[in-house]
Design a protein around this motif. Structure first.
Motif, PDB file in Angstrom:
ATOM      1  N   LEU A 162       0.841  -1.195   0.000  1.00 54.43           N
ATOM      2  CA  LEU A 162       0.000   0.000   0.000  1.00 54.43           C
ATOM      3  C   LEU A 162       0.874   1.242   0.000  1.00 54.43           C
ATOM      4  O   LEU A 162       1.977   1.254   0.555  1.00 54.43           O
ATOM      5  N   TYR A 163       0.345   2.309  -0.608  1.00 51.48           N
ATOM      6  CA  TYR A 163       1.091   3.561  -0.633  1.00 51.48           C
ATOM      7  C   TYR A 163       1.291   4.115   0.778  1.00 51.48           C
ATOM      8  O   TYR A 163       2.257   4.847   1.043  1.00 51.48           O
ATOM      9  N   SER A 164       0.378   3.785   1.671  1.00 51.21           N
ATOM     10  CA  SER A 164       0.495   4.286   3.037  1.00 51.21           C
ATOM     11  C   SER A 164       1.740   3.744   3.743  1.00 51.21           C
ATOM     12  O   SER A 164       2.176   4.314   4.751  1.00 51.21           O
ATOM     13  N   MET A 165       2.316   2.653   3.210  1.00 52.96           N
ATOM     14  CA  MET A 165       3.534   2.113   3.810  1.00 52.96           C
ATOM     15  C   MET A 165       4.734   3.051   3.652  1.00 52.96           C
ATOM     16  O   MET A 165       5.787   2.822   4.258  1.00 52.96           O
ATOM     17  N   MET A 166       4.566   4.121   2.866  1.00 48.75           N
ATOM     18  CA  MET A 166       5.631   5.118   2.765  1.00 48.75           C
ATOM     19  C   MET A 166       5.903   5.785   4.114  1.00 48.75           C
ATOM     20  O   MET A 166       6.886   6.499   4.283  1.00 48.75           O
ATOM     21  N   VAL A 167       5.026   5.513   5.088  1.00 46.00           N
ATOM     22  CA  VAL A 167       5.219   6.080   6.421  1.00 46.00           C
ATOM     23  C   VAL A 167       6.517   5.585   7.060  1.00 46.00           C
ATOM     24  O   VAL A 167       7.012   6.191   8.024  1.00 46.00           O
ATOM     25  N   VAL A 168       7.077   4.487   6.533  1.00 51.11           N
ATOM     26  CA  VAL A 168       8.340   3.998   7.108  1.00 51.11           C
ATOM     27  C   VAL A 168       9.461   5.013   6.925  1.00 51.11           C
ATOM     28  O   VAL A 168      10.471   4.956   7.642  1.00 51.11           O
ATOM     29  N   LEU A 169       9.306   5.947   5.988  1.00 54.39           N
ATOM     30  CA  LEU A 169      10.307   7.012   5.847  1.00 54.39           C
ATOM     31  C   LEU A 169      10.339   7.889   7.096  1.00 54.39           C
ATOM     32  O   LEU A 169      11.391   8.406   7.483  1.00 54.39           O
ATOM     33  N   ILE A 170       9.173   8.071   7.723  1.00 55.87           N
ATOM     34  CA  ILE A 170       9.126   8.832   8.973  1.00 55.87           C
ATOM     35  C   ILE A 170       9.909   8.096  10.061  1.00 55.87           C
ATOM     36  O   ILE A 170      10.585   8.719  10.890  1.00 55.87           O
ATOM     37  N   LEU A 171       9.817   6.772  10.058  1.00 56.86           N
ATOM     38  CA  LEU A 171      10.552   5.986  11.053  1.00 56.86           C
ATOM     39  C   LEU A 171      12.059   6.088  10.821  1.00 56.86           C
ATOM     40  O   LEU A 171      12.832   6.119  11.781  1.00 56.86           O
ATOM     41  N   LEU A 172      12.484   6.146   9.563  1.00 61.22           N
ATOM     42  CA  LEU A 172      13.902   6.337   9.263  1.00 61.22           C
ATOM     43  C   LEU A 172      14.366   7.713   9.740  1.00 61.22           C
ATOM     44  O   LEU A 172      15.448   7.847  10.335  1.00 61.22           O
ATOM     45  N   PHE A 173      13.552   8.733   9.502  1.00 62.29           N
ATOM     46  CA  PHE A 173      13.870  10.079   9.977  1.00 62.29           C
ATOM     47  C   PHE A 173      14.000  10.078  11.506  1.00 62.29           C
ATOM     48  O   PHE A 173      14.953  10.651  12.059  1.00 62.29           O
ATOM     49  N   SER A 174      13.048   9.451  12.189  1.00 63.66           N
ATOM     50  CA  SER A 174      13.068   9.432  13.648  1.00 63.66           C
ATOM     51  C   SER A 174      14.283   8.696  14.186  1.00 63.66           C
ATOM     52  O   SER A 174      14.843   9.066  15.222  1.00 63.66           O
ATOM     53  N   LEU A 175      14.705   7.640  13.484  1.00 61.53           N
ATOM     54  CA  LEU A 175      15.878   6.887  13.919  1.00 61.53           C
ATOM     55  C   LEU A 175      17.119   7.767  13.939  1.00 61.53           C
ATOM     56  O   LEU A 175      17.874   7.783  14.921  1.00 61.53           O
ATOM     57  N   VAL A 176      17.347   8.506  12.860  1.00 65.15           N
ATOM     58  CA  VAL A 176      18.533   9.358  12.781  1.00 65.15           C
ATOM     59  C   VAL A 176      18.395  10.582  13.680  1.00 65.15           C
ATOM     60  O   VAL A 176      19.370  11.066  14.257  1.00 65.15           O
ATOM     61  N   ARG A 177      17.172  11.067  13.838  1.00 66.18           N
ATOM     62  CA  ARG A 177      16.950  12.279  14.632  1.00 66.18           C
ATOM     63  C   ARG A 177      17.090  12.028  16.133  1.00 66.18           C
ATOM     64  O   ARG A 177      17.713  12.815  16.855  1.00 66.18           O
ATOM     65  N   TRP A 178      16.541  10.920  16.645  1.00 64.30           N
ATOM     66  CA  TRP A 178      16.491  10.706  18.087  1.00 64.30           C
ATOM     67  C   TRP A 178      17.244   9.471  18.556  1.00 64.30           C
ATOM     68  O   TRP A 178      17.336   9.254  19.765  1.00 64.30           O
ATOM     69  N   GLY A 179      17.766   8.658  17.674  1.00 65.19           N
ATOM     70  CA  GLY A 179      18.484   7.467  18.104  1.00 65.19           C
ATOM     71  C   GLY A 179      19.896   7.785  18.558  1.00 65.19           C
ATOM     72  O   GLY A 179      20.478   8.810  18.195  1.00 65.19           O
TER      73      GLY A 179
END
Length: 379
Positions: free
Chosen positions: A97-114
């Protein structure tokens, strides 16, 4: 440079990473609704019920993306990787599904707060899953290049956001440190002014007491008023300087708290012995004995080479309290070093209470700090 690298590598998450808030819940709600709607209106997607359920499984990851960014990225991109495996197994071109593009937000969060460790592990995992996805979709060179640029852009954007947040945090800390220095200088000037006034009035009181004894009461009252005003101003400024402590003044620790300094689960082992009765001990002396023991222990732990045992011994000898802190560390060759600011401050603390403090190498090796304080504090 090494300090910054170690901090980035071991820090669980940068300061200022907020927990789950209203915006995160709104994002989760929008994602869940969009996923369900897309799963209904796209009949060409193979295995729609399973794909929709897998996409909804990413929902918790959106809530964890700030507090547990690595776990969130592993979950979200793990679902994406599972879809790629299913797509290879079924040899279909449309499984997702196109909504699975939300994983890009998870990649952003990983680099931002990890932390640094989480970022390295997470980005390596995302790289593998991304390559698997490109292979599953039979992407050509242009599509693979575009997908790689997209992932790198998200990483770069998160890195810039992290750097700007850290820079802002350092600037705020620098501003606060400058304010604290200014307050410390103001505290010094205020205390110096009032103490000078007290000294002048005390000198005048000594003269007046011999000539006009009745005037001595007025001088003593003025000294008392000046001293009370000095203490009030000092407390108000110190309360501001203690930004990491509670605003309310906590009870000071004393002799009764000395056993809490003992420990047997780390090196050096710390043994505490308190002998005698300490019920009528004066408050300032009570607090000073604990502070002297605590500071001596801190010095032994930090500076005693090869120390395996530290002993804190407090005994009452008539109207005096004798504190002795010894360690079995190796003494440096050559003459004894000059006392630092820590030992000087400890000696001054003891002298203000009418006592004494000595520190130096012990006769059997190690380092010995010994303080003798009167049980009753001087007036």
């Amino acid at each position: 440079m090494n300090t910054v690298r170690r901090s980035f590598w071991h820090e669980p998450r940068p300061a200022g990473a907020p927990s789950v808030g209203r915006l995160d819940r709104l994002l989760v709600s929008i994602y869940a609704v969009a996923t369900v709607i897309e799963g209904i209106v796209r009949p060409e997607v193979a295995w729609r019920p399973l794909v929709t359920v897998l996409a909804l499984a990413v929902t918790p990851a959106l809530l964890w993306r700030r507090d547990r960014p690595l776990v969130a990225a592993l979950l979200g991109w793990g679902v994406a990787g599972l879809l790629s495996v299913l797509q290879l197994a079924e040899d279909t071109e449309d499984l997702g599904l196109y909504s699975m593009m939300v994983v890009l937000i998870l990649l952003f969060s990983l680099v931002r707060w990890g932390s640094g460790r989480e970022v390295v592990v997470g980005t390596a995992y995302v790289t593998v899953v991304g390559a698997l996805g490109m292979y599953a979709t039979s992407a050509d060179w242009g599509e693979s290049f575009g997908g790689s640029v997209l992932l790198l852009s998200v990483v770069a954007l998160a890195a810039v956001s992290r750097y700007r947040a850290d820079l802002w945090q350092r600037q705020q800390l620098e501003i606060r440190n400058q304010e604290r220095v200014a307050l410390a200088r103001e505290l010094h000037d205020t205390v110096a002014h009032h103490v000078s006034a007290i000294a002048v009035q005390a000198q005048a009181g000594g003269v007046v007491a011999g000539i006009q004894p009745e005037k001595a009461v007025e001088v003593l009252a003025a000294i008392e008023s000046e001293a009370s005003r000095t203490l009030a101003e000092m407390r108000s400024m110190v309360q501001v300087l203690r930004d990491d402590e509670a605003a309310a003044y906590a009870p000071q620790k004393g002799v009764a708290d000395l056993p809490t300094l003992a420990r047997t689960d780390a090196t050096p082992i710390v043994a505490v012995t308190v002998a005698g009765s300490w019920g009528e001990l004066a408050g300032p002396v009570d607090a000073a004995l604990y502070r002297l023991a605590q500071e001596s222990l801190t010095n032994a732990v930090r500076h005693a080479r090869g120390a395996t045992h530290v002993e804190i011994d407090l005994r009452r000898e008539g109207d005096a309290a004798r504190l002795r802190v010894t360690d079995d560390g190796q003494a440096e060759p050559g003459p004894a070093p000059e006392p630092g600011f820590g030992l000087t401050g400890m000696a001054e603390r003891a002298q203000l209470l009418g006592g004494s403090l000595s520190a130096g190498p012990g006769p059997d090796g190690g380092w010995v700090v010994e303080a003798v304080l009167p049980v009753e504090a001087p007036a």
